[in-house]
Design an enzyme around this catalytic site. Structure first.
Site, PDB file in Angstrom:
ATOM      1  CB  CYS A  86       8.364 -10.810  -6.470  1.00  0.00           C
ATOM      2  SG  CYS A  86       9.292 -11.364  -7.918  1.00  0.00           S
ATOM      3  CG  HIS A 203       8.247  -6.090  -7.435  1.00  0.00           C
ATOM      4  ND1 HIS A 203       8.852  -6.531  -6.286  1.00  0.00           N
ATOM      5  CD2 HIS A 203       8.654  -6.931  -8.420  1.00  0.00           C
ATOM      6  CE1 HIS A 203       9.609  -7.591  -6.562  1.00  0.00           C
ATOM      7  NE2 HIS A 203       9.504  -7.860  -7.849  1.00  0.00           N
ATOM      8  CD  GLU A 205       8.243  -4.029  -3.773  1.00  0.00           C
ATOM      9  OE1 GLU A 205       7.061  -4.275  -4.119  1.00  0.00           O
ATOM     10  OE2 GLU A 205       9.196  -4.785  -4.057  1.00  0.00           O
TER      11      GLU A 205
END
Lengths: 233, 80, 758
Positions: A86, A203, A205
């Protein structure tokens, strides 16, 4: 292995990346302050999401002048794996470590939702454990994720197989309906020519544990573990 | 001394904000609006310098930080 | 020197009798600066002078309460030495004047309240009220407020995980923006906003002070009139990046142990933080405004003391450890400046270049602020609006048409247009996202999760503020329970009109009584909150709107359930009675343009039993889904259980989930309206659950033991929503069609907004 997660003052996904790398993937991880000049012996670097320096000028524009970016660039030049997530992707673009630029989402508004993303290339350190054309469900959360590259550059990127992730349908079909932000060619993530630097808007994660709605992101971090193990073998 | 820097998206780059503004103006009855491009405007205050040096310094700033050459172009004006 | 005459007093919003009292407390006439201090500290916004006597009656203690009202935020124990720190706060007036910045700074303000307590904020929710989206004004305000909430919360990286949005023309001139923030702190790390230790230095850190928001606190306490638009300079501009730096730096600096007390400068800015910290600690404070970092030139002490510039903090530091504190702020590129010190004697002394310019007893500004027992009179129209004669409504519309109309009503329709603009996944704690009955966030490092819901029904409160307020508590707690959360604490935001009108004051008094009674019965003590009065435009008040935020705890986060039906063939069980009450319902408002009747009945003991039951069933893994019945009644609830979107939905994801077939019970005879009342009535204390067949007997037995009515009304399955009443088909829609209507209603309206995306 050890991950370094760079912390810019406005990073807001730094701890999320740290948590996923250490608590979920189970590797060593260390948060590295942007004013530091070395990467503490890390084997892979993550530039996390957020708004590095407020990003009022352009996303990622000021971060590239942070002292740590010299070390990141040198690390990348040596072939070390670097992942920009990002805002981290935006920083890599502004720093010239990846080609192209980000502009405002085509529908102007911030977009926060889970999207299907197809893995286009598996010969990067962050997709090595993916199946070819695998579709991952990953969250996006950004206002400027509309990827742009001048026509000639875009052709090069495609020709060199530098598009690593593309927005598609859940079944993996491309198309404008599945493009959440107006990115050219539905590009969600790219790599450099050497293939060791990867940036993506979604994302991974945030999609590494079942209670959070998807575990598809874990493979991105697990890939680099696999890739580094293969190199050292 | 003051300098002004105007930063705009290159013509080939889609400008979502500009096109929304254009749509809004049209819906307010300004049917003659054909297009709007949105940009950024900076006013830079400098310690005294001669205009040529000032222009050179501010151009450097625009190159380095204020504009992203991949998507944006800029124009520098030095005011006396 | 300015003479303090009636014009000056008027401009400061100070009544003649209040001025008398100021002179008594001072022992002399105040100067203009001192008058300014009183005007902001004695404003309704800061002093709660009209509501305080009522708020005192609320239950504020409980086994888990660590911090009740009176601090920057409340705190409750959640085990393992951790606390949930939370509070709700309004930014209604600024959001009308400048929707984006008003909402953004509202978010910023409540986040500061949380990290000021030493807690790391992990979740934001909001309760929003706007006028009808059929008007350009409401669309503009809605668009700006949503963008402002996102712009601030997304940037700082605190997820917006839930909330509720209601549209009614009663809010067209007075939108409500209530924001709840929740953080997690180690119990031992909680720090308070009290100054202590004579000689300890007082530090200012954060954004520089400008002329923004001067008299903002006074503005928030005055009714709007046509000149409000001209008060625009009184709106503050937010800087989420500065707040992010402040948050990280403050949390880090607190770890040093060198901080004695800390408070943010919110409404009434520097004045409020200096006087409140001194007052809480029973000490005085001396400051010199010359040292305050200033953004503009030529600012006078009056402006510096009253400025409402955002993102500023005041700290009292242990003498001798200044360098530790300064070093942390330097790391974050913030410059902490000493502006004064703690003194003996409980006075606030303000200097300019060393010269004393104001000298006021702290407590005169805070604890000695006026407290009003304002007169209360039941409105003359109250009994009349409670009359509802269904036979006067004309013919009853068909259930099918009603169902589809209600699905598209802005208040009922999916709010994804807004929620997609909020980052809800940052922080990797969000288990149940916006759109769920309650938001659920896990507590890292434990097996626990917290469920949070904000609710309020202005229509019910208009018809009966006591009953309506109880229903708001019940609904918020029920939503939390439906996610498996056992309520452990609550925060309230009271949004009302002008308290100087006896009928408004009567609404406030009744609503606070209702909140108190319900919170006691449902074991949800109030740990803090906010009051926003004068929500009127040209003499017309909003619906009385108490908003309740309830926090609940799940010992095992993995047990939480959502509202969506999970498996084909699962029996659907209705807990509670389908009494078919239509008073104040969305059905009456939408289909009959009527807001009348009595709000649904509420038996607090039965409600408590229902909530305990659902929490137990979820904890024991006996239910697959749970959803409470609210606006639109049982029919809309069942429909929502078939919708599969949630946050995860991307473009074109209106495919719909599993359908449902159900026979809707009729418990009351409303003549021609019986079918619609059964389907769309909004009786309280009802929950729809789906249960695996093998667990049905256990669920029924548990319900019976708890004294909760339970009926199996249908089954999950197919691709349609098929509802029968007395054996007759009343509603029959494809899930995919119903979901499309529901999911796209708001975005379709917003396409018409000037400046909106296509």
């Amino acid at each position: 292995m050890k991950f370094a997660v760079v912390v810019f003052p406005g990073s807001n996904s730094d701890y999320d990346a740290f948590y996923a790398a250490s608590r979920v993937v189970g590797e060593q991880a260390e948060l590295v302050w942007h004013k530091d000049a070395d990467l503490k012996g890390a084997d892979a670097v993550i530039l996390p999401g957020g708004f590095a320096h407020g990003d009022y000028l352009r996303t990622g524009a000021i971060a590239r002048f942070s002292p740590i970016m010299g070390a990141v660039t040198a690390f990348a030049d040596r072939g070390g794996p670097v992942l920009g997530i990002c805002n981290g992707f935006q920083v890599l673009l502004e720093a010239g470590l990846l080609p192209g630029a980000m502009v405002r989402n085509d529908r102007i508004k911030f977009v926060s939702q889970l999207v299907p993303v197809r893995v286009e290339q598996t010969d990067t350190p962050f997709t090595a454990a993916c199946a070819p054309q695998q579709v991952l469900q990953l969250p996006i959360a950004h206002g400027e994720g509309n990827y742009y590259a001048p026509p000639g550059v875009l052709d090069d990127i495609e020709a060199n197989r530098q598009v690593v992730f593309r927005y598609t349908s859940p079944a993996g079909e491309p198309g404008a309906d599945w493009n959440p932000n107006g990115s050219l060619n539905n590009i969600a993530g790219i790599c450099n020519r050497r293939r060791n630097v990867v940036g993506l808007m979604p994302h991974p994660e945030r999609a590494a544990e079942l209670p959070l709605g998807s575990v598809d992101g874990r493979v991105v971090l697990a890939s680099v573990v696999k890739a580094l193990a293969a190199v050292s073998r | 001394m003051k300098a002004r820097v105007y930063v705009t998206l290159k013509p080939s780059v889609f400008d979502p904000q500009g096109s929304v503004v254009a749509g809004a103006l049209q819906s307010l009855g300004y049917a003659d609006v054909k297009d709007v491009r949105q940009g950024k405007f900076f006013e830079v205050e400098l310690a005294d310098a001669d205009p040529a040096t000032a222009k050179q310094r501010v151009t450097e700033m625009a190159d380095k930080l204020l504009a992203n050459p991949v998507i944006e172009s800029y124009r520098v004006e030095v005011l006396q | 020197m300015t003479v303090i005459d009636s014009t000056v007093l008027d401009r400061h919003g100070i009544k003649p009798d209040e001025y008398e009292r100021i002179q008594q407390l001072m022992g002399r006439e105040p100067n203009l600066l001192e008058l300014g201090l009183f005007s902001v500290m004695w404003s309704e916004h800061c002093s709660y002078k009209s509501s305080r006597v009522h708020l005192k009656t609320l239950p504020t203690t409980g086994p888990r309460v660590v911090q009740g009202p009176g601090e920057n935020a409340g705190a409750v124990d959640i085990g393992d030495g951790l606390c949930a720190v939370f509070k709700i706060e309004s930014h209604n007036h600024p959001s009308f004047i400048e929707p984006y910045q008003g909402a953004a700074t509202g978010v910023g303000g409540i986040i500061r309240d949380i990290f000021t307590m030493g807690a790391r904020p992990i979740a934001l929710l909001n309760a929003l009220r706007f006028g009808s989206l059929d008007t350009a004004l409401a669309r503009r305000i809605f668009e700006g407020v949503v963008a402002g909430i996102g712009g601030y919360g997304n940037s700082i990286g605190i997820p917006t995980v839930g909330g509720e949005i209601v549209f009614d023309e009663m809010y067209s001139g007075n939108p409500l923006v209530n924001v709840l923030c929740l953080g997690i702190a180690h119990r031992s790390d909680i720090i308070k906003g009290a100054a202590k230790g004579t000689g300890n230095p007082v530090y200012y850190v954060g954004a520089r002070t400008g002329r923004d928001g001067i008299h903002g606190a006074t503005m928030a306490s005055a009714e709007f009139d046509e000149t409000s638009a001209e008060k625009r300079p009184a709106v503050q501009v937010g800087d989420p990046f500065m707040e992010k730096l402040l948050m990280e730096a403050c949390l880090e600096v607190m770890k040093t142990g060198a901080v004695v007390g800390i408070q943010d400068m919110g409404a009434a800015g520097f004045t409020c933080s200096t006087s409140e910290m001194g007052s809480r600690g029973g000490v005085g404070m001396t400051v010199d405004v010359t040292h305050v970092p200033q953004r503009e030139t030529g600012m006078i002490p009056y402006e510096i003391m009253l400025s409402e510039s955002q993102e500023r903090m005041l700290l009292v530091v242990e003498r001798g450890r200044e360098h530790e504190v300064e070093a942390v702020f330097e790391k974050w590129d913030l410059h902490a400046v000493q502006v004064g010190e703690v003194t003996e004697g409980a006075r606030l002394k303000i200097h300019e270049r060393g010269e004393l310019v104001a000298d006021v007893p702290n407590r005169a500004l805070t604890d000695e602020a006026p407290v009003y027992h304002r007169p209360m009179t039941e409105p003359s129209w109250q009994k009349q609006v409670q009359q509802l004669s269904l036979s006067d409504l004309g013919a009853a519309p068909s259930a099918q048409m009603t169902f589809e109309r209600l699905l598209a009503v802005s208040t009922i329709a999916s709010k994804r247009w807004a929620y997609r603009q909020f980052d809800h996944s940052v922080g990797t704690n969000t288990i149940a996202q916006p759109g769920a009955s309650a938001a659920v966030v896990r507590v890292k490092g434990t097996t626990r999760a917290l469920a949070i819901s904000v609710d309020g029904n202005g229509r019910f409160c208009y018809l009966d503020p006591y009953q309506g307020a109880m229903l708001a508590v019940a609904e918020a707690a029920r939503n939390v329970a439906c996610a498996g959360g056992e309520p452990i604490g609550a925060t309230n935001n009271l949004n009302f009109g002008n308290p100087e009108r006896p009928e408004i004051m009567w609404q406030i008094g009744a609503a606070v009584r209702g909140i108190g009674d319900a919170c006691r019965a449902l074991n949800a003590p109030i740990t803090g909150g906010n009051v926003s009065l004068y929500n009127e435009t040209e003499g017309r008040a909003i619906f009385p709107t108490p908003v309740l935020g309830v926090v609940g705890i799940l010992e095992d986060a993995s047990r939480t359930v959502t509202r969506t039906f999970k498996s084909d063939g699962a029996p659907v069980v209705l807990l509670g009675d389908n009494s078919g009450e239509l008073g104040g319902s969305e059905y009456l408002a939408t289909m009959h343009q009527t807001v009348a009747g009595r709000p649904p009945a509420l038996d607090l003991q039965r409600e408590a039993a229902l909530q305990t039951l659902i929490v137990t069933l979820i904890r024991d893994g006996l239910v697959e889904s749970a959803h409470d019945c609210s606006e639109g009644g049982l029919a809309i609830t069942l429909a929502e259980c078939t919708f599969d979107t949630g946050w995860a939905a991307g473009a074109g994801a209106e495919a719909g989930g599993l359908g449902v077939t159900a026979e809707v019970p009729v418990l009351a005879d409303h003549g021609a309206f019986s079918t619609n009342a059964a389907l769309f009535g909004e009786s309280a204390s009802r929950i729809v659950i789906s249960v695996a067949s093998r667990h049905v007997a256990a669920v029924m037995a548990a319900a019976k033991a708890a004294g909760v009515p339970a009926r199996q009304i249908g089954r999950v399955g197919g691709r349609r929503i098929q509802l029968t009443v007395n054996g007759q088909t009343a509603v029959d829609s494809l899930v995919a069609h119903a979901e499309l209507v529901w999911a796209t209603a708001i975005e379709n309206k917003m396409r018409r907004a000037p400046g909106a995306a296509s």
